[in-house]
Enzyme design. Structure first.
Site, PDB file in Angstrom:
ATOM      1  N   TYR A 295      -2.783  -2.742 -10.460  1.00  0.00           N
ATOM      2  CA  TYR A 295      -2.738  -2.441  -9.025  1.00  0.00           C
ATOM      3  C   TYR A 295      -1.949  -3.519  -8.271  1.00  0.00           C
ATOM      4  O   TYR A 295      -1.104  -3.217  -7.425  1.00  0.00           O
ATOM      5  CB  TYR A 295      -4.164  -2.309  -8.479  1.00  0.00           C
ATOM      6  CG  TYR A 295      -4.222  -2.268  -6.971  1.00  0.00           C
ATOM      7  CD1 TYR A 295      -3.813  -1.122  -6.284  1.00  0.00           C
ATOM      8  CD2 TYR A 295      -4.663  -3.363  -6.232  1.00  0.00           C
ATOM      9  CE1 TYR A 295      -3.839  -1.093  -4.890  1.00  0.00           C
ATOM     10  CE2 TYR A 295      -4.692  -3.337  -4.845  1.00  0.00           C
ATOM     11  CZ  TYR A 295      -4.282  -2.196  -4.178  1.00  0.00           C
ATOM     12  OH  TYR A 295      -4.302  -2.171  -2.813  1.00  0.00           O
TER      13      TYR A 295
ATOM     14  N   VAL B  67       1.186  -3.771   3.962  1.00  0.00           N
ATOM     15  CA  VAL B  67       1.017  -5.045   4.683  1.00  0.00           C
ATOM     16  C   VAL B  67       2.274  -5.922   4.704  1.00  0.00           C
ATOM     17  O   VAL B  67       2.320  -6.894   5.451  1.00  0.00           O
ATOM     18  CB  VAL B  67      -0.159  -5.900   4.139  1.00  0.00           C
ATOM     19  CG1 VAL B  67      -1.478  -5.375   4.602  1.00  0.00           C
ATOM     20  CG2 VAL B  67      -0.087  -6.050   2.643  1.00  0.00           C
TER      21      VAL B  67
ATOM     22  N   SER C  70       0.803  -1.232   0.000  1.00  0.00           N
ATOM     23  CA  SER C  70       0.000   0.000   0.000  1.00  0.00           C
ATOM     24  C   SER C  70       0.833   1.278   0.000  1.00  0.00           C
ATOM     25  O   SER C  70       0.303   2.362  -0.235  1.00  0.00           O
ATOM     26  CB  SER C  70      -0.896   0.040   1.224  1.00  0.00           C
ATOM     27  OG  SER C  70      -2.022  -0.761   0.988  1.00  0.00           O
TER      28      SER C  70
ATOM     29  N   TYR D 226      -4.837   4.476   7.599  1.00  0.00           N
ATOM     30  CA  TYR D 226      -6.188   3.888   7.672  1.00  0.00           C
ATOM     31  C   TYR D 226      -6.918   4.330   8.936  1.00  0.00           C
ATOM     32  O   TYR D 226      -6.915   5.503   9.289  1.00  0.00           O
ATOM     33  CB  TYR D 226      -6.125   2.353   7.610  1.00  0.00           C
ATOM     34  CG  TYR D 226      -5.265   1.853   6.500  1.00  0.00           C
ATOM     35  CD1 TYR D 226      -5.638   2.079   5.179  1.00  0.00           C
ATOM     36  CD2 TYR D 226      -4.084   1.188   6.745  1.00  0.00           C
ATOM     37  CE1 TYR D 226      -4.847   1.619   4.143  1.00  0.00           C
ATOM     38  CE2 TYR D 226      -3.291   0.736   5.710  1.00  0.00           C
ATOM     39  CZ  TYR D 226      -3.675   0.955   4.416  1.00  0.00           C
ATOM     40  OH  TYR D 226      -2.897   0.511   3.407  1.00  0.00           O
TER      41      TYR D 226
ATOM     42  N   LYS E  64       0.560   3.496  -2.883  1.00  0.00           N
ATOM     43  CA  LYS E  64      -0.662   4.262  -3.180  1.00  0.00           C
ATOM     44  C   LYS E  64      -0.454   5.775  -3.285  1.00  0.00           C
ATOM     45  O   LYS E  64      -0.903   6.389  -4.262  1.00  0.00           O
ATOM     46  CB  LYS E  64      -1.751   3.939  -2.142  1.00  0.00           C
ATOM     47  CG  LYS E  64      -2.277   2.499  -2.236  1.00  0.00           C
ATOM     48  CD  LYS E  64      -3.173   2.196  -1.047  1.00  0.00           C
ATOM     49  CE  LYS E  64      -3.739   0.767  -1.095  1.00  0.00           C
ATOM     50  NZ  LYS E  64      -4.493   0.455   0.122  1.00  0.00           N
TER      51      LYS E  64
HETATM   52  N1  GLN Z   1      -1.881  -5.283  -2.131  1.00  0.00           N
HETATM   53  C1  GLN Z   1      -2.494  -5.123  -0.853  1.00  0.00           C
HETATM   54  C2  GLN Z   1      -4.015  -5.174  -0.972  1.00  0.00           C
HETATM   55  O1  GLN Z   1      -4.617  -4.453  -1.706  1.00  0.00           O
HETATM   56  C3  GLN Z   1      -2.047  -3.822  -0.240  1.00  0.00           C
HETATM   57  C4  GLN Z   1      -2.686  -3.615   1.078  1.00  0.00           C
HETATM   58  C5  GLN Z   1      -1.817  -2.898   2.048  1.00  0.00           C
HETATM   59  O2  GLN Z   1      -0.612  -2.844   1.964  1.00  0.00           O
HETATM   60  N2  GLN Z   1      -2.446  -2.364   3.092  1.00  0.00           N
HETATM   61  O3  GLN Z   1      -4.613  -5.975  -0.327  1.00  0.00           O
END
Ligand code: GLN
Length: 621
Positions: free
Chosen positions: A205, A275, A80, A257, A83
């Site tokens: 993505y 993550v 993420s 988040y 992003k």
């Molecule tokens: N690729 C992961 C997902 O969309 C990224 C999520 C994350 O890092 N919080 O589930």
């Protein structure tokens, strides 16, 4: 465990003491290495292979200094953390207006994979939750998915300052299991937020999430955002400066988040977690922090990563709302024209007139960064003094940065002073073309001349000349008995010395004295104007003084019987009287009284010059 510190590339690393920052990061790592709370993400099977003991910390400054400890070069997938960077690319590709039509900027307080679409429009709440990030990926320009992922990789590599690669295994693993994200993709398609088959955008993505980085990379990527989009190690621009604030805003409000509120309250830096266990945090203008530690808390943020950022922020007072005033005042020194005069030396009568009126020239030497707050200090000071003076000189020689708000404030100040027939003048403004352009663009045709930038001390000289230019007719030619050098001489003595003087005319541009040549004459300037200049070892020519009629020059080498230390050139058609050292020496026999008086006057002149130099040193220090 590896420790290293890297400075600006090319700097010698050998035989150097370790930075105290390295000691600090080392201690920090030791302190939190034992914290074994949290679970490694396993919803993407490939991520479950990570080791819970891996732990790296890195810090990169906008100066280009990188500090790193532990597993700082261990690579993991960005997830993420991609992003905000891809959101930046979508902004560059589409402009803010179009992006805002599709993706909101409201924090949700929900988990990263929450659906969080507006029930009516289908608009994702923000670009940090998956729905917004998938939409942003869909807005990246490119004729094919390959082109798009290449552009994303290039962009991320520019931030990191090295070519990044894709972790195929993680990508395939997520692609096989990413059903929830597919559901989000189809919801977005349903609301026409994604305008084509979402499967391609979803693969894009998944790929952007599978780019491999180290926490050192993350620190440098953060420092690039902190540095207005320019990588501080490679100097490459990774994102247009105007979009940096948008990227940092969404990181600040939504990057962590459902922990975003508490994070910004405690740590106070825009940040983003992933993550795989990475966190990037940014202190605008100052630094980027990258942490890697796979075990995550319930919200999907690295447990040790949060503790580390929290600690660094507290220990070094880095909360972005904890803004400390710069220690130094922006006004380095302020004085008026009676304390310091320009290099234009004047005769006794003009000196007296200037002395009486020179308080109406105020000079401000400015230092540091000129932004709204620092320029406000200068403007406030000038406004407070506006009834005391007519000329305000702002010397920008020691200014480090100057932004649009400084231009705006100076422009308004210039107009306000002009309304009262007062002038705002700048010295060394050529180094800040943005200021000159701002003024020229906004000043009306008739007012263009109000913007004036000078070099050296010519602004002060300009003001002095304006003060002296009162319409009085200055004598065309200085009579011999009017030279200060001959003060106290009787009429007969004037005749004697007059008979030794030889008169000579000089054209504009002519060189009267060359630097380095032997000295035999003393010069008395009767008409016109000359300047004394030296050539410095680096070849630059520096003006030492400009002389008006009534003054003498060439006296130093003449009295020391040494070489000329400076050159004298004619600014305005001049004529001089010359006194030969041999003739002056010969006066010892028959006219010793004249010689003593002239030497006394010369002593007075030297003393006055020394006094001027001393005052200036005092005021300027
Ligand atoms: N690729 C992961 C997902 O969309 C990224 C999520 C994350 O890092 N919080 O589930």
């Amino acid at each position: 465990m590896s420790f290293s510190v890297q400075n600006i590339p090319g700097e010698e690393e050998a035989a150097r003491i370790d930075s105290p920052i390295m000691d600090y990061l080392h201690d920090l790592r030791e302190r939190f290495a034992g914290l074994d709370a949290g679970d490694i993400a396993d919803y993407i099977p490939e991520l479950a292979k990570a080791s819970s003991g891996s732990f790296g910390i890195s810090m990169a400054t906008t100066e280009g200094h990188v500090y790193e400890v532990g597993d700082s070069r261990h690579e993991f997938t960005i997830q993420s953390i991609s992003k905000p960077f891809v959101y930046g690319l979508a902004l560059e590709d589409n402009g803010r207006t179009d992006v805002l039509k599709k993706i909101g900027v409201e924090p949700t307080g929900d988990a990263f994979n929450s659906i969080s679409l507006d029930p009516l429009s289908g608009q994702p709440a923000n670009p940090m939750i998956n729905a917004g990030a998938i939409t942003a990926a869909g807005m990246v320009m490119g004729h094919s998915n390959d082109k798009k992922i290449n552009r994303i990789m290039e962009m991320l590599s520019a931030y990191a300052g090295r070519p990044l690669s894709l972790d195929e295994a993680v990508y395939l693993s997520e692609s096989h299991t990413g059903h929830r994200n597919r559901a989000i993709g189809y919801m977005l398609r349903n609301f026409n937020i994604l305008e084509e088959d979402p499967s391609e955008t979803l693969e894009l993505y998944f790929k952007q999430c599978s780019v491999s980085v180290s926490c050192r990379d993350l620190a440098i990527m953060g420092a690039t955002l902190a540095n207005a989009g320019i990588n501080p190690l490679t100097q490459e621009r990774a994102i247009r400066g105007e979009y940096v604030e948008s990227v940092l805003s969404v990181m600040g409000s939504c990057g962590m988040y459902d922990y975003a509120g508490e994070w910004i309250y405690k740590v106070g830096m825009p940040a983003k977690s992933g993550v795989a266990g990475g966190i990037v945090a940014v202190l605008p203008g100052k630094l980027g922090i990258g942490v890697f530690s796979p075990p995550l808390d319930k919200r999907g943020n690295s447990v040790r990563g949060i503790e580390v950022c929290n600690r660094i922020s507290m220990d070094f007072n880095l909360h972005m709302f904890n803004v400390v005033q710069p220690g130094k005042s922006v006004i380095r020194s302020a004085y008026d024209g009676s304390h310091i005069t320009s290099k234009h030396l004047r005769n006794a009568a003009d000196r007296r007139r200037l002395q009486q009126r020179a308080q109406c020239i105020r000079i401000y030497e400015i230092q540091g960064d000129l932004n709204f707050s620092t320029t406000e200090v200068i403007v406030n000071e000038i406004v407070n003094r506006s009834s005391d003076a007519d000329y305000f000189i702002v010397d920008l020689k020691r200014v480090l940065t100057l932004d649009q708000s400084a231009c705006r404030l100076f422009f308004q100040l210039l107009l306000k002073l002009a309304d009262r027939d007062k002038q705002l003048l700048f010295t060394n403004a050529d180094a800040w073309p943005v200021l000159g352009k701002y003024m020229q663009r906004r000043l009306k045709a008739d007012d263009k001349a109000r913007w004036q930038s000078f070099e050296d001390d010519y602004a002060l000289e300009y003001c002095e000349s304006r003060i002296l230019d009162t319409g009085e007719v200055t004598p065309v030619e200085t009579e011999i008995d009017s030279f200060e050098l001959f003060d106290g001489l009787t009429a007969d003595e004037i005749d004697v010395i007059g008979s030794k003087l030889k008169k000579q005319a000089y054209r504009q541009g002519e060189i009267i004295i060359n630097q380095g040549e032997p000295a035999s004459q003393l010069y008395l300037l009767a008409q016109g104007q000359v300047s004394i200049k030296i050539t410095l070892p680096d070849g630059k020519v520096k003006r030492l003084a400009t002389l008006s009629p009534g003054l003498v020059f060439g006296e130093m080498a003449w009295i020391e019987r040494s070489e000329r230390s400076a050159a004298v050139t004619v600014d305005v058609e001049a004529f001089c009287y010359k006194l030969d050292i041999a003739d002056f020496d010969a006066m010892m026999v028959d006219h010793s009284a004249i010689k003593v008086k002239v030497l006394e006057n010369l002593c007075r002149l030297f003393s006055r010059n020394l006094r001027k130099a001393n005052t200036e040193i005092g005021v300027l220090s």
